[in-house]
Design an enzyme around this catalytic site. Structure first.
Site, PDB file in Angstrom:
ATOM      1  N   ARG A 174     -39.515  -4.533  51.785  1.00  0.00           N
ATOM      2  CA  ARG A 174     -39.152  -3.578  50.741  1.00  0.00           C
ATOM      3  C   ARG A 174     -37.939  -2.780  51.195  1.00  0.00           C
ATOM      4  O   ARG A 174     -37.815  -2.432  52.352  1.00  0.00           O
ATOM      5  CB  ARG A 174     -40.318  -2.593  50.540  1.00  0.00           C
ATOM      6  CG  ARG A 174     -41.080  -2.807  49.277  1.00  0.00           C
ATOM      7  CD  ARG A 174     -42.303  -1.966  49.236  1.00  0.00           C
ATOM      8  NE  ARG A 174     -42.048  -0.527  49.202  1.00  0.00           N
ATOM      9  CZ  ARG A 174     -42.964   0.382  48.873  1.00  0.00           C
ATOM     10  NH1 ARG A 174     -44.182   0.009  48.546  1.00  0.00           N
ATOM     11  NH2 ARG A 174     -42.693   1.656  48.868  1.00  0.00           N
TER      12      ARG A 174
ATOM     13  N   ARG B 225     -48.012  13.277  43.603  1.00  0.00           N
ATOM     14  CA  ARG B 225     -47.391  13.382  44.920  1.00  0.00           C
ATOM     15  C   ARG B 225     -46.903  14.787  45.213  1.00  0.00           C
ATOM     16  O   ARG B 225     -46.417  15.042  46.307  1.00  0.00           O
ATOM     17  CB  ARG B 225     -46.184  12.446  44.960  1.00  0.00           C
ATOM     18  CG  ARG B 225     -46.419  11.177  45.772  1.00  0.00           C
ATOM     19  CD  ARG B 225     -45.155  10.388  45.696  1.00  0.00           C
ATOM     20  NE  ARG B 225     -44.974   9.437  46.749  1.00  0.00           N
ATOM     21  CZ  ARG B 225     -45.314   8.143  46.665  1.00  0.00           C
ATOM     22  NH1 ARG B 225     -45.931   7.688  45.618  1.00  0.00           N
ATOM     23  NH2 ARG B 225     -45.044   7.330  47.659  1.00  0.00           N
TER      24      ARG B 225
ATOM     25  N   LYS C 122     -53.072   2.447  50.239  1.00  0.00           N
ATOM     26  CA  LYS C 122     -53.478   2.780  48.865  1.00  0.00           C
ATOM     27  C   LYS C 122     -53.296   1.583  47.934  1.00  0.00           C
ATOM     28  O   LYS C 122     -54.190   1.233  47.187  1.00  0.00           O
ATOM     29  CB  LYS C 122     -52.626   3.927  48.296  1.00  0.00           C
ATOM     30  CG  LYS C 122     -52.718   5.225  49.039  1.00  0.00           C
ATOM     31  CD  LYS C 122     -51.962   6.327  48.298  1.00  0.00           C
ATOM     32  CE  LYS C 122     -50.470   6.078  48.122  1.00  0.00           C
ATOM     33  NZ  LYS C 122     -49.694   6.116  49.367  1.00  0.00           N
TER      34      LYS C 122
ATOM     35  N   ARG D 257     -44.410  -4.422  57.196  1.00  0.00           N
ATOM     36  CA  ARG D 257     -44.830  -4.890  55.873  1.00  0.00           C
ATOM     37  C   ARG D 257     -43.833  -5.885  55.267  1.00  0.00           C
ATOM     38  O   ARG D 257     -42.623  -5.655  55.269  1.00  0.00           O
ATOM     39  CB  ARG D 257     -44.965  -3.662  54.970  1.00  0.00           C
ATOM     40  CG  ARG D 257     -45.383  -3.965  53.566  1.00  0.00           C
ATOM     41  CD  ARG D 257     -46.051  -2.790  52.942  1.00  0.00           C
ATOM     42  NE  ARG D 257     -45.149  -1.665  52.666  1.00  0.00           N
ATOM     43  CZ  ARG D 257     -45.553  -0.553  52.056  1.00  0.00           C
ATOM     44  NH1 ARG D 257     -46.803  -0.403  51.697  1.00  0.00           N
ATOM     45  NH2 ARG D 257     -44.697   0.421  51.823  1.00  0.00           N
TER      46      ARG D 257
ATOM     47  N   ARG E 200     -39.710   9.380  54.140  1.00  0.00           N
ATOM     48  CA  ARG E 200     -40.907   9.281  53.282  1.00  0.00           C
ATOM     49  C   ARG E 200     -42.092   9.979  53.930  1.00  0.00           C
ATOM     50  O   ARG E 200     -42.875  10.646  53.255  1.00  0.00           O
ATOM     51  CB  ARG E 200     -41.233   7.807  53.010  1.00  0.00           C
ATOM     52  CG  ARG E 200     -40.232   7.164  52.049  1.00  0.00           C
ATOM     53  CD  ARG E 200     -40.303   5.660  52.078  1.00  0.00           C
ATOM     54  NE  ARG E 200     -41.529   5.135  51.557  1.00  0.00           N
ATOM     55  CZ  ARG E 200     -42.058   3.951  51.928  1.00  0.00           C
ATOM     56  NH1 ARG E 200     -41.445   3.209  52.846  1.00  0.00           N
ATOM     57  NH2 ARG E 200     -43.172   3.537  51.402  1.00  0.00           N
TER      58      ARG E 200
HETATM   59  P1  AMP Z   1     -44.783   3.973  46.703  1.00  0.00           P
HETATM   60  O1  AMP Z   1     -44.716   2.533  46.348  1.00  0.00           O
HETATM   61  O2  AMP Z   1     -45.980   4.667  46.090  1.00  0.00           O
HETATM   62  O3  AMP Z   1     -44.687   4.225  48.201  1.00  0.00           O
HETATM   63  O4  AMP Z   1     -43.498   4.672  46.048  1.00  0.00           O
HETATM   64  C1  AMP Z   1     -42.180   4.285  46.406  1.00  0.00           C
HETATM   65  C2  AMP Z   1     -41.179   5.389  46.049  1.00  0.00           C
HETATM   66  O5  AMP Z   1     -41.206   5.619  44.635  1.00  0.00           O
HETATM   67  C3  AMP Z   1     -41.469   6.758  46.661  1.00  0.00           C
HETATM   68  O6  AMP Z   1     -40.973   6.879  47.990  1.00  0.00           O
HETATM   69  C4  AMP Z   1     -40.739   7.682  45.681  1.00  0.00           C
HETATM   70  O7  AMP Z   1     -39.342   7.636  45.888  1.00  0.00           O
HETATM   71  C5  AMP Z   1     -41.024   7.009  44.344  1.00  0.00           C
HETATM   72  N1  AMP Z   1     -42.279   7.523  43.726  1.00  0.00           N
HETATM   73  C6  AMP Z   1     -43.446   6.838  43.533  1.00  0.00           C
HETATM   74  N2  AMP Z   1     -44.387   7.608  42.967  1.00  0.00           N
HETATM   75  C7  AMP Z   1     -43.804   8.828  42.791  1.00  0.00           C
HETATM   76  C8  AMP Z   1     -44.255  10.074  42.283  1.00  0.00           C
HETATM   77  N3  AMP Z   1     -45.518  10.242  41.834  1.00  0.00           N
HETATM   78  N4  AMP Z   1     -43.379  11.113  42.261  1.00  0.00           N
HETATM   79  C9  AMP Z   1     -42.122  10.975  42.700  1.00  0.00           C
HETATM   80  N5  AMP Z   1     -41.621   9.853  43.213  1.00  0.00           N
HETATM   81  C10 AMP Z   1     -42.453   8.765  43.267  1.00  0.00           C
END
Ligand code: AMP
Length: 214
Positions: free
Chosen positions: A160, A88, A13, A127, A171
């Site tokens: 990360r 999410r 994404k 990654r 996750r």
């Molecule tokens: P991402 O970079 O999109 O994979 O997000 C990394 C982490 O941020 C996720 O595993 C969640 O802990 C938190 N996070 C990101 N977006 C959301 C969301 N819309 N709702 C809740 N937690 C989020």
């Protein structure tokens, strides 16, 4: 264009959103990036967010609604945006629908980036980000020259904090239980487009453009 990019962690994404932003000039709104900035700032909220993210869990819907409401009210996204990582949960999808109604900015589509589980694992565990250029790389998929170019220039390949195997497991489970219902939410409303997101970045990007122009 106003779109939501959906897909499991590692489905690409962020990568595809960045390409769309660079080539079509549509701002990417990544809630993960916004939360990582809060973590980096060292604020009280950032420290709380860090714990949740390291556990592979989700930040609460109320907090996320506050963050996204503020972001989508800014002028740079008035003519379009690519939402990456939001919504999410089903509650976030309903909140987003209300918010966009209020703003008079209807969504054009929700696009699901569809990838098999094995590919997701390799993408996530492999990654890395080059500390010098910020470029996203992968130890399994990037050309060796690109990985070497970063380290030979004195950069480091940074992983990360939430890309370790334990957190990745949580996750993916959170995605299955909490975010897959969001896919159903858009599918039931006839708003879902699906892209086969397995393959090289440019191939997937071409498929994304094709579904968006249909
Ligand atoms: P991402 O970079 O999109 O994979 O997000 C990394 C982490 O941020 C996720 O595993 C969640 O802990 C938190 N996070 C990101 N977006 C959301 C969301 N819309 N709702 C809740 N937690 C989020």
């Amino acid at each position: 264009m106003r779109i939501v990019l959906l897909g499991a962690p590692g489905s690409g994404k962020g990568t595809q959103a960045k390409k769309l932003m660079a080539e079509r000039n549509i701002p990417q709104v990544s809630t993960g990036d916004m939360l990582r900035e809060a973590v980096a700032s060292g604020s009280r909220f950032g420290r709380q967010a860090r714990e949740i993210m390291e556990a592979g869990q989700l930040v609460s819907d109320d907090i996320m609604l506050g963050i996204i409401s503020e972001r989508l009210s800014q002028p740079d996204v008035a003519d379009g945006f690519i939402l990456d990582g939001f919504p999410r949960t089903q509650k976030q999808a309903l909140d987003l629908a209300d918010l966009l109604d209020e703003l008079g900015q209807p969504l054009d589509a929700a696009v699901l980036m569809d990838v098999d589980f094995d590919v997701l694992m390799k993408r996530l565990t492999g990654r890395r980000t080059c500390s010098l250029t910020g470029k996203l790389l992968n130890v399994y998929f990037s050309p060796q020259e690109e990985l070497d170019a970063c380290t030979e220039a004195g950069g480091e390949l940074i992983q990360r904090e939430d890309d370790n195997e334990d957190t990745i497991g949580s996750r993916l489970e959170v995605y299955r239980t909490q975010t897959e219902p969001v896919v159903d939410y858009y599918r039931e409303r006839g708003r879902l487009l699906t892209v086969d997101a397995d393959g090289a970045i440019d191939e997937v990007y071409a498929r994304l453009l094709a579904v968006l122009s249909d």
